[in-house]
Write a protein that holds these residues in place. Sequence first.
Motif: not given
Length: 493
Positions: A45-60, A379-391
């Motif tokens: 649970q703690e990993k989920v709560e603290t592990g939100l990231t960008e979904r694309v990592h730009i090299k470098g 209305d911007r909850g979908g963007e948060l939900a997307d990041e949560l799925l990655y976490s």
Amino acid sequence: MKTTVIRSAATLATSIALISLSIGAARLPAQASKTNDKTSVSAQQEKVETGLTERVHIKGQPLSRWTISQRMVHYHVPAVSLAVINNGALEWARTYGWKQAGPPDLADTETLFQAGSVSKVITALATLRLVQLKDLGLKDDVSERLHSWKLPNCSGDMVTIDELLSHNAAINWPPGESALAPAGPLPSLLQRLKGELPAQNNPVQVDGTPGSGFRYSNGGYLILGQLISDTTGKNFSESVDDLVFKALHVTHSTFQAFTPDSAPKNIAFGHTADGVVEDGQWRVVGAPEGGLWTTASDLAQAVIAIQRSFRGAKGSFLSPALAKQMLTRQNDRWGLGVQLQGSGDNLAFRHDGSTPGYKAVLFAYASRGQGAVILTNADRGGELADELLYSIAAAYDWPDFQVVEKEIIEISPEDLKHFVGQYEMAPGAYATITLEDGKLYGQVRGRDKTELVPESATRFFMIEGPTVEFEKDGTGKVTALVFDGNFRAPRRP
């Protein structure tokens, strides 16, 4: 609370509220699986709560990381309710934040949120239960099964129940307002089908060739709602209570349309993209296609029921054969009531939901016993939900929602201008592509303008993860965009 709030005040109230999340967020006791004790569940649970990231990592470049609290502030989302499924059971559920922007009214795991089109999953389950009871057949002619209303159909081709469930029946949207003020007159399901006042939509009808291919339609699920009611002899809400909610032993979910006088106290108000309470606090959305009030834990039980049925567990909600049919592609992307992706052990089903002030996501694997439900009240909850799925995917080793590394290529402004225009994502809803200071940007209603970063001559990505690929005709003219590899939007002439 007043429904008109100065933006800065609303943002400040949300920020102050979220500072206290670590103290005040309500949770259900973690339900550990056989292989996970309470300590390991807490660690996940703690990993989920603290592990939100960008979904694309730009090299470098460094990879950013955030907590749920930080991203709730960023997206102006007062509350998010989350349920995580692992090893075929509800492993844990927690709700973060506030029913409305600013304290003191904490949301909890029993707070009701609008689920938007995730409601269609429940409508589909009610329909499939009637099929299991042999009151309906998937290949039945809908017109022969409807008693109180007849579907206008000038095509001459039969419309079947499985075509309605899979958005394959050539039913119109239908155009018109479908999110109504809770204090005003509310139409019946029949009035919405007929397009009669106080309904504010056009009549539902066939306006193409049934069976000719996928076309998402709210109208098809209005028809299913009336079909369920005609078959059971009860109204739609009562029918779903009997067919689904009682069978799943859930007690909070309802398709009842709440008015200011009838709404329970434990309800999350909707919020705009700026974090301001929606005028009227919420909108009333049609029941069969989008009007479910629910909790993440209740929807998790529906997910688990589908998973148990798919693997043939004893006493399951659906027969294994019917569950497998539900999770079999009826067209290029949809099963019966759910969108499908992957195959084999990684076959997954999902549905997203969007109504004014609320965003929701249901995602699960058919046979892995994993999944999640995320409900938000902004209305911007979908963007948060997307990041949560990655976490969640990172914490629980899902095969999907993995951060990818990409490199950027250079495209001249002269070449970028060919992509500028509007692209129809749904009837009357457009993605707008603009060129500003030599960079390409995309925007849809309710979301921030986002830079589209080029990775090839026609393919772009957003730092948040989604991709946009532009299609060209034989002359090189841009004709459409494909969002995330599976949603095609034609260019507006």
